[in-house]
Design an enzyme around this catalytic site. Sequence first.
Site, PDB file in Angstrom:
ATOM      1  CG  ASP A 286      14.926  49.877  -3.741  1.00 38.76           C
ATOM      2  OD1 ASP A 286      16.089  49.493  -3.970  1.00 38.76           O
ATOM      3  OD2 ASP A 286      14.264  50.532  -4.577  1.00 38.76           O
TER       4      ASP A 286
HETATM    5  C1  BGC Z   1      16.634  50.774  -6.971  1.00 41.92           C
HETATM    6  C2  BGC Z   1      16.255  49.340  -7.212  1.00 41.92           C
HETATM    7  C3  BGC Z   1      17.478  48.489  -7.401  1.00 41.92           C
HETATM    8  C4  BGC Z   1      18.382  48.663  -6.209  1.00 41.92           C
HETATM    9  C5  BGC Z   1      19.625  47.789  -6.241  1.00 41.92           C
HETATM   10  C6  BGC Z   1      17.714  50.932  -5.931  1.00 41.92           C
HETATM   11  O1  BGC Z   1      18.194  52.221  -5.909  1.00 41.92           O
HETATM   12  O2  BGC Z   1      15.485  51.494  -6.573  1.00 41.92           O
HETATM   13  O3  BGC Z   1      15.400  49.247  -8.318  1.00 41.92           O
HETATM   14  O4  BGC Z   1      17.110  47.152  -7.574  1.00 41.92           O
HETATM   15  O5  BGC Z   1      18.771  50.023  -6.125  1.00 41.92           O
HETATM   16  O6  BGC Z   1      20.498  48.155  -7.218  1.00 41.92           O
END
Ligand code: BGC
Length: 759
Positions: A286
């Site tokens: 993530d």
């Molecule tokens: C979130 C994810 C997301 C990623 C990219 C993160 O802060 O937890 O769910 O896919 O950002 O945008």
Amino acid sequence: MILRKHVTAIFLFPLLFSCGPKEQTLTNIPEVEELLKKMTLEEKIGQLNLLTPGGGVATGAVVSENVEAKIKAGQVGGLFGVAGPERVRKAQQLAVEHSRLKIPLLIGSDVIHGYKTTYPIPLGVSCSWDMDLIEQAAHMAATEATADGVMWNFSPMVDIARDPRWGRIAEGAGEDPFLGAAVARAMVKGYQGDDLSAPNTMLACVKHLALYGASQAGRDYHTVDMSKLKMFNQYLPPYQAAVDEGVASAMTSFNDIDGVPASGNKWLLTDLLRGRWGFNGLVISDYTSVNEMVEHGLGDIQAVSALALKAGLDMDMVGEGFLTTLKKSLEEGKVTEEEITQACRRVLEAKYHSGLLNDPYRYSDAQRPERDILTTENRALARKLATRSFVLLKNHDAILPIKKEVKIALVGPLADSRNNMLGTWAPTGNPDLAVTILEGFKNVAPNAVLNYAKGANISDDAEFAKKVNVFGPRIVIDERSPETMLQEAVNAAKTSDVVVAVIGEATEMSGESASRTDISIPESQKKLIRALVATGKPVALVIMSGRPLTIPEEMDLPVAILQVWHPGVEAGNAIADVVFGHYNPSGKLTATWPRNVGQIPIYHSIKNTGRPNPEGGYEKFKTNYLDVSNSPLLPFGHGLSYTAFDYSDLKLDKSEISTEESVTITVTVENVGDVAGEEVVQLYLSDVVRSITPPKRQLKGFKKILLEKGEKKEVTLTLKPEDLKFYNNQLEFVTEPGEFIVYVGTDSNATLSGSFVLK
Ligand code: BGC
């Protein structure tokens, strides 16, 4: 075309494999192997870098630096936050025309509930219990996203959530592993279709592996501490279902599991995901979750990057720890070249499957946005899905539906609030395109007399509003005093036949980093509700929120309550469809609604204690509270209709079965009301005696049916052998002989029952 094969899983746990993976994408692809032979170490490491650019290349969060130069130098494997065929083409050109090996980029995005045609938040979508519709909506999202150059979706989010304080409960399918698994499969199918390289399908990414929804106290990114038994029986099934459905990629979660953050957790990423589940796709971190392991206390950036790679993580999102430290770690013997090559192989395989290796500009067709995005059909599907996501929580005196030719006081801070219609995590949607409730009422009931009044601020707390308004004005505190606004709404109510009050949470009051400890309706709006009810006019509350709310006071009022979540771009039209009775609501809650936050975590598949307290009052030395009953305010599966359904004649085709046999259950459902309606027939199973304490009942089947007025149908549900299985203390997926009780009905309190014995 995607090539499928039956995977022989590496059995790290002999005999522990349950219903194993059916299909996974092909690995060891000749084109990829040829490419790997040509790559330098630096180029391989470059493929593991996933960035979100700013400046030169495209729009998006301006976080990663020098992205253009890095792409040209072969130091980027993929981007997100870039969209539009031209922008994507430009980004691909940097890779294809300037980097030595001309490897195209994966282009990802968070297409969580629709691309430009935003449909309801996922928690709402799950309340439709309509897997075909969910698959169709996901396919629509994939068609729009690929038309705009994006071929990789950071969805589905399948985290089981039993704590509505956690803002991201909005993004998933609620509390239940059986339903969650069904939704996960439908979404993966919808995004990926049968052919990942087709121009209108995209690579899905199941997230957040794993257990993210169980963060302590509902505080985002917080610690998770959970027994393996609970994980396997309650929290992991939706992730595994996505893998079984052939999901192309997976994203790790921010939390730790057994003391090791998911992004560096070898047990999770290698033993479980790849070993036990047979996943052979791409694993990404993530957003900066590799780097965050420094804060978690696992060492410096070099150490945590090496840990992540060795755990089985392939691509590093934004943090660039892989890019900056893996070479050094290799030189120091902390990682092996084979580990780097393997991660790179998986990135290249994803590119191969999406068709990019054959044609880097496959998703850069300038004609497509006009043709495929925000079409009339797509908006119609978003409207339909929204109507199916609404849950009628109560309907005092059949206040709903409302006749169209009456005087309506349409009040509340969300009645005419375009910015709050799409809901959380809709970065590709455009709030300006959303239909407000006021507009929807005018569209659907042009002859109604509408008296509009805002009535209250979403919240009067300016500090709170500031935090919620990070992405733009969501809570707008009116210049008028609360008293003036309230009076205006009361006057509107007094001069109308009926009141519809649209209240609840602003879009960013739920979602990422939007946890709340008080999940009631803000006091400013409660005052409005009380004042409206005091006028004596019939009042229908339309509640928007990204989570279950604590509304015991409102449930006690003589009102109708329609829960509409955040409905998406067609919000107003869909709400009007249901309020005026064009569509009879059929949504059912997929997360239990607590009476107060003290009851959290709360969910339907609870176990008995040794001192159970049958509902009905406090008893000393029993499992209960002094101040509130154990039962939730609204049970899982609850949802009313404008008609009523009668259940009778439950039959099981066998009273005794072997472990290979299924049980067929039939039940007669009759529409005994005055209008046609859809009903979600739910089946719960209780395993009476087993070697580990069983939940009192668990959802094990459901079917959505349509019954005309007066119509009666025999509904068939099947319990398959695996539906009787559970993970025992050795984490073996087993059945144990004994009695099972089946309950069928309209919610998780279903009483109609039958039983059978497993020999
Ligand atoms: C979130 C994810 C997301 C990623 C990219 C993160 O802060 O937890 O769910 O896919 O950002 O945008």
